[in-house]
Design an enzyme around this catalytic site. Sequence first.
Site, mmCIF file in Angstrom:
data_model
loop_
_atom_site.group_PDB
_atom_site.id
_atom_site.type_symbol
_atom_site.label_atom_id
_atom_site.label_comp_id
_atom_site.label_asym_id
_atom_site.label_seq_id
_atom_site.Cartn_x
_atom_site.Cartn_y
_atom_site.Cartn_z
ATOM 1 N N LEU A 219 -6.608 -0.885 3.448
ATOM 2 C CA LEU A 219 -6.913 0.568 3.571
ATOM 3 C C LEU A 219 -6.731 1.624 2.793
ATOM 4 O O LEU A 219 -5.682 1.308 2.020
ATOM 5 C CB LEU A 219 -5.839 0.763 5.004
ATOM 6 N N THR B 33 -4.680 -3.466 -3.722
ATOM 7 C CA THR B 33 -5.726 -2.864 -4.556
ATOM 8 C C THR B 33 -5.290 -1.538 -5.106
ATOM 9 O O THR B 33 -4.385 -0.949 -4.705
ATOM 10 C CB THR B 33 -7.023 -2.431 -3.456
ATOM 11 N N ASN C 107 0.832 -1.276 -0.092
ATOM 12 C CA ASN C 107 0.131 0.000 -0.014
ATOM 13 C C ASN C 107 0.857 1.297 0.010
ATOM 14 O O ASN C 107 2.031 1.165 0.253
ATOM 15 C CB ASN C 107 -0.984 0.020 1.251
ATOM 16 N N PHE C 108 0.172 2.261 -0.207
ATOM 17 C CA PHE C 108 1.048 3.796 -0.070
ATOM 18 C C PHE C 108 1.922 3.938 -1.178
ATOM 19 O O PHE C 108 3.082 4.607 -0.786
ATOM 20 C CB PHE C 108 1.380 4.040 1.404
ATOM 21 N N LEU C 109 1.930 3.224 -2.211
ATOM 22 C CA LEU C 109 2.894 3.702 -3.204
ATOM 23 C C LEU C 109 2.624 5.210 -3.893
ATOM 24 O O LEU C 109 1.368 5.221 -4.284
ATOM 25 C CB LEU C 109 2.523 2.682 -4.647
HETATM 26 S S1 NHW Z 1 -2.788 1.979 -5.186
HETATM 27 C C1 NHW Z 1 -2.349 3.744 -5.002
HETATM 28 C C2 NHW Z 1 -1.293 4.135 -5.887
HETATM 29 N N1 NHW Z 1 -0.782 5.455 -5.690
HETATM 30 C C3 NHW Z 1 -1.399 6.481 -6.511
HETATM 31 O O1 NHW Z 1 -2.425 6.304 -7.121
HETATM 32 C C4 NHW Z 1 -0.948 7.781 -5.964
HETATM 33 C C5 NHW Z 1 -0.655 8.739 -7.198
HETATM 34 N N2 NHW Z 1 0.409 8.328 -8.213
HETATM 35 C C6 NHW Z 1 1.595 8.213 -8.065
HETATM 36 O O2 NHW Z 1 2.239 8.390 -6.929
HETATM 37 C C7 NHW Z 1 -2.410 1.550 -3.763
HETATM 38 C C8 NHW Z 1 2.228 7.493 -9.294
HETATM 39 O O3 NHW Z 1 1.364 7.668 -10.340
HETATM 40 C C9 NHW Z 1 2.618 5.946 -9.110
HETATM 41 C C10 NHW Z 1 3.087 5.404 -10.349
HETATM 42 C C11 NHW Z 1 3.391 5.647 -8.233
HETATM 43 C C12 NHW Z 1 1.196 5.043 -8.797
HETATM 44 N N3 NHW Z 1 -0.033 -0.067 -8.659
HETATM 45 O O4 NHW Z 1 6.853 5.067 -12.450
HETATM 46 P P1 NHW Z 1 5.918 5.041 -13.747
HETATM 47 C C13 NHW Z 1 -1.172 1.027 -3.630
HETATM 48 O O5 NHW Z 1 -0.129 1.396 -3.237
HETATM 49 C C14 NHW Z 1 2.521 0.697 -13.044
HETATM 50 C C15 NHW Z 1 0.976 -0.805 -9.694
HETATM 51 O O6 NHW Z 1 6.459 5.510 -14.903
HETATM 52 P P2 NHW Z 1 4.166 6.779 -12.018
HETATM 53 C C16 NHW Z 1 -0.948 -0.518 -4.265
HETATM 54 C C17 NHW Z 1 2.262 1.275 -14.543
HETATM 55 O O7 NHW Z 1 0.912 0.236 -14.900
HETATM 56 N N4 NHW Z 1 1.554 -0.529 -10.454
HETATM 57 O O8 NHW Z 1 4.698 5.603 -13.308
HETATM 58 C C18 NHW Z 1 0.489 -0.636 -5.182
HETATM 59 C C19 NHW Z 1 3.266 1.015 -15.262
HETATM 60 O O9 NHW Z 1 3.646 -0.533 -15.538
HETATM 61 P P3 NHW Z 1 3.804 -1.169 -16.955
HETATM 62 C C20 NHW Z 1 1.285 0.527 -11.176
HETATM 63 O O10 NHW Z 1 3.000 7.433 -12.624
HETATM 64 C C21 NHW Z 1 0.671 -1.895 -5.637
HETATM 65 C C22 NHW Z 1 4.471 1.444 -14.310
HETATM 66 O O11 NHW Z 1 3.792 1.562 -13.069
HETATM 67 C C23 NHW Z 1 0.298 1.642 -10.428
HETATM 68 O O12 NHW Z 1 5.358 7.918 -12.294
HETATM 69 C C24 NHW Z 1 1.982 -2.163 -6.297
HETATM 70 C C25 NHW Z 1 4.680 2.958 -14.568
HETATM 71 O O13 NHW Z 1 5.721 3.355 -13.545
HETATM 72 C C26 NHW Z 1 -0.134 0.963 -9.279
HETATM 73 N N5 NHW Z 1 -1.250 1.831 -8.507
HETATM 74 O O14 NHW Z 1 4.034 5.992 -10.810
HETATM 75 C C27 NHW Z 1 2.278 -3.535 -6.817
HETATM 76 N N6 NHW Z 1 0.209 2.671 -11.124
HETATM 77 O O15 NHW Z 1 3.844 -2.460 -16.761
HETATM 78 C C28 NHW Z 1 2.635 -4.283 -5.462
HETATM 79 C C29 NHW Z 1 1.229 2.622 -12.076
HETATM 80 O O16 NHW Z 1 2.045 -0.631 -17.312
HETATM 81 C C30 NHW Z 1 3.077 -5.769 -6.055
HETATM 82 N N7 NHW Z 1 1.587 1.365 -12.124
HETATM 83 O O17 NHW Z 1 4.421 -0.355 -17.979
HETATM 84 C C31 NHW Z 1 3.249 -6.642 -5.090
HETATM 85 C C32 NHW Z 1 4.839 -6.457 -4.522
HETATM 86 C C33 NHW Z 1 5.294 -7.469 -3.279
HETATM 87 C C34 NHW Z 1 5.384 -8.824 -3.637
HETATM 88 C C35 NHW Z 1 6.055 -9.810 -2.681
HETATM 89 C C36 NHW Z 1 6.119 -11.213 -2.788
HETATM 90 C C1 EN5 Z 2 -5.746 1.553 -1.957
HETATM 91 N N1 EN5 Z 2 -5.951 1.325 -0.562
HETATM 92 O O1 EN5 Z 2 -12.157 7.971 -7.178
HETATM 93 C C2 EN5 Z 2 -6.919 2.591 -2.554
HETATM 94 N N2 EN5 Z 2 -13.128 8.125 -5.127
HETATM 95 O O2 EN5 Z 2 -16.325 6.660 -5.900
HETATM 96 C C3 EN5 Z 2 -6.221 3.357 -3.743
HETATM 97 N N3 EN5 Z 2 -16.065 9.837 -5.895
HETATM 98 O O3 EN5 Z 2 -14.942 9.420 -4.160
HETATM 99 C C4 EN5 Z 2 -7.222 3.369 -4.888
HETATM 100 N N4 EN5 Z 2 -14.645 12.835 -9.600
HETATM 101 O O4 EN5 Z 2 -18.924 9.385 -6.621
HETATM 102 C C5 EN5 Z 2 -8.420 4.220 -4.716
HETATM 103 N N5 EN5 Z 2 -19.653 11.159 -5.619
HETATM 104 C C6 EN5 Z 2 -9.465 4.595 -5.941
HETATM 105 C C7 EN5 Z 2 -10.273 5.432 -5.571
HETATM 106 C C8 EN5 Z 2 -9.728 6.853 -5.759
HETATM 107 C C9 EN5 Z 2 -10.656 8.024 -5.190
HETATM 108 C C10 EN5 Z 2 -12.067 8.006 -5.886
HETATM 109 C C11 EN5 Z 2 -14.352 7.976 -5.655
HETATM 110 C C12 EN5 Z 2 -14.855 6.789 -5.317
HETATM 111 C C13 EN5 Z 2 -15.277 9.282 -5.008
HETATM 112 C C14 EN5 Z 2 -17.147 10.617 -5.356
HETATM 113 C C15 EN5 Z 2 -16.591 11.994 -5.693
HETATM 114 C C16 EN5 Z 2 -16.591 12.362 -7.331
HETATM 115 C C17 EN5 Z 2 -15.870 13.673 -7.523
HETATM 116 C C18 EN5 Z 2 -15.739 13.886 -9.094
HETATM 117 C C19 EN5 Z 2 -18.620 10.345 -5.901
HETATM 118 C C20 EN5 Z 2 -20.663 11.013 -5.867
HETATM 119 C C21 EN5 Z 2 -21.409 10.829 -4.585
HETATM 120 C C22 EN5 Z 2 -22.861 10.659 -4.560
HETATM 121 C C23 EN5 Z 2 -23.641 10.807 -2.975
HETATM 122 C C24 EN5 Z 2 -25.149 10.731 -3.304
HETATM 123 C C25 EN5 Z 2 -25.547 9.496 -3.776
HETATM 124 C C26 EN5 Z 2 -25.225 9.198 -5.278
HETATM 125 C C27 EN5 Z 2 -23.431 9.214 -5.006
#
Ligand code: NHW
Ligand code: EN5
Length: 388
Positions: A388, A172, A136-138
């Site tokens: 979470l 997730t 989590n928290f990537l």
């Molecule tokens: S999901 C929340 C993830 N975080 C965010 O969305 C925060 C905002 N975004 C960022 O910080 C909960 C960046 O966009 C991140 C990507 C860091 C997401 N999971 O560095 P590049 C989690 O924390 C792939 C996995 O250039 P970026 C779960 C993407 O498909 N992969 O991208 C974490 C591409 O690969 P591809 C993800 O935008 C689970 C590559 O990253 C991803 O600068 C991790 C691009 O990298 C995501 N959410 O940085 C996996 N988002 O193959 C755990 C993008 O498609 C696996 N990518 O080319 C298990 C490990 C442990 C195993 C133990 C046995």
């Molecule tokens: C890893 N642990 O999109 C988690 N949230 O619906 C990482 N929408 O809040 C992955 N866009 O629908 C997280 N309001 C993935 C989720 C990222 C955050 C996200 C959505 C989930 C969300 C809200 C706000 C939308 C704002 C515009 C939304 C509608 C609420 C409405 C209330 C009354 C009854 C109908 C629905």
Amino acid sequence: RHKFWETQPVGQFKDLGDTSLPEGPIEPPTPLSEVKQEPYNLPSPYEWTTCDMDSEEMCNEVYVLLTNNYVEDDENMFRFNYSKEFLRWALRPPGYYRSWHIGVRVKTSKKLVAFITGVPAKIRVRDTVVIMAEINFLCVHKKLRSKRLAPVMIKEVTRRVHMENIWQAAYTAGVVLPTPISTCQYWHRSLNPKKLIDVGFSRLGARMTMSRTIKLYKLPDQTITPGFRKMEPHDVPAVTRLLRNYLKQFVVAPDFDENDVEHWLLPKEGVIDSFLVESPVTHEITDFCSFYTLPSSILGNQNHTTLKAAYSYYNVSTKTPLIQLMNDALIVAKKKDFDVFNALDVMQNDSFLKELKFGPGDGKLHYYLYNYRTKHVLRSSELGLVLL
Ligand code: NHW
Ligand code: EN5
């Protein structure tokens, strides 16, 4: 299409309908002596750091990074704002490894610019309990996106998990990756509809006025179920029994023992709330509900800076109808000043969402396993796991 994920032991899109592939590990563990002993190389401006979440200073650096750079909704109106106390709770469960709390710093300035974490968990898939890492928290700083830092961070956390002789993980994400074991829908229950509309979280329905909307979402001041009370430390054995028995019915679920229940479910102010129903007659613990606190920053609103959201966690009903139990959860959440109560359509949540006036959100959540294949894509109601 997925240059990184194609190289990893995860289900691949091309294999999706292939029923000849067995359920279970995709590749066998390698001898520990063959696990790479040195960290992966980062691009030269950056260095690895282990984040000690006991340290007020480090915890604060992580908090600031996530507050400014973590997950946003698709229209960039809201950003998750996990509190420091929440992060400490989420990252230090029983048996956690400090080495799995991984940061990346800029060598010259020492600024923390990226983060990824794992915590250990026992997860049951059908009849098999597997020791896994929950990842989590990537997060990569907004200014350093698309430089392929994420794959290096994922490989590094994988290496550190392997060093502990653990070979599977669960995670997730809101984005589609190869390949989800299941996909869930977020649902939202307005508690403070005026604020939700003011900040753009929800809209006034067609032919609805503000005052009709406020009336629609009104809740009683007091919970309804006799014997409904906050969970206390002495309840841990009874709640563990109740929850373990309940989670048996799901295909994927955590295998919680008493230590896990104490950590994950005992109330912690501003982090986790848990309630149960103790029969006023027999003093038996018959039902349980819980939610965690995860505010979001409201991006660019003159009047409001944070949205206070409660997220449904684990709920168990054996005597109290689930609808009544969750209505009581809404009542206490409203009393604690939450603006919205969120839930996924996992477990039996489908049975109360519509009735209790939740509406579908615009977000989906995809569930993944690393190095573990399931035979089919699961229905969200077959998931007994909430991350979470
Ligand atoms: S999901 C929340 C993830 N975080 C965010 O969305 C925060 C905002 N975004 C960022 O910080 C909960 C960046 O966009 C991140 C990507 C860091 C997401 N999971 O560095 P590049 C989690 O924390 C792939 C996995 O250039 P970026 C779960 C993407 O498909 N992969 O991208 C974490 C591409 O690969 P591809 C993800 O935008 C689970 C590559 O990253 C991803 O600068 C991790 C691009 O990298 C995501 N959410 O940085 C996996 N988002 O193959 C755990 C993008 O498609 C696996 N990518 O080319 C298990 C490990 C442990 C195993 C133990 C046995
Ligand atoms: C890893 N642990 O999109 C988690 N949230 O619906 C990482 N929408 O809040 C992955 N866009 O629908 C997280 N309001 C993935 C989720 C990222 C955050 C996200 C959505 C989930 C969300 C809200 C706000 C939308 C704002 C515009 C939304 C509608 C609420 C409405 C209330 C009354 C009854 C109908 C629905």
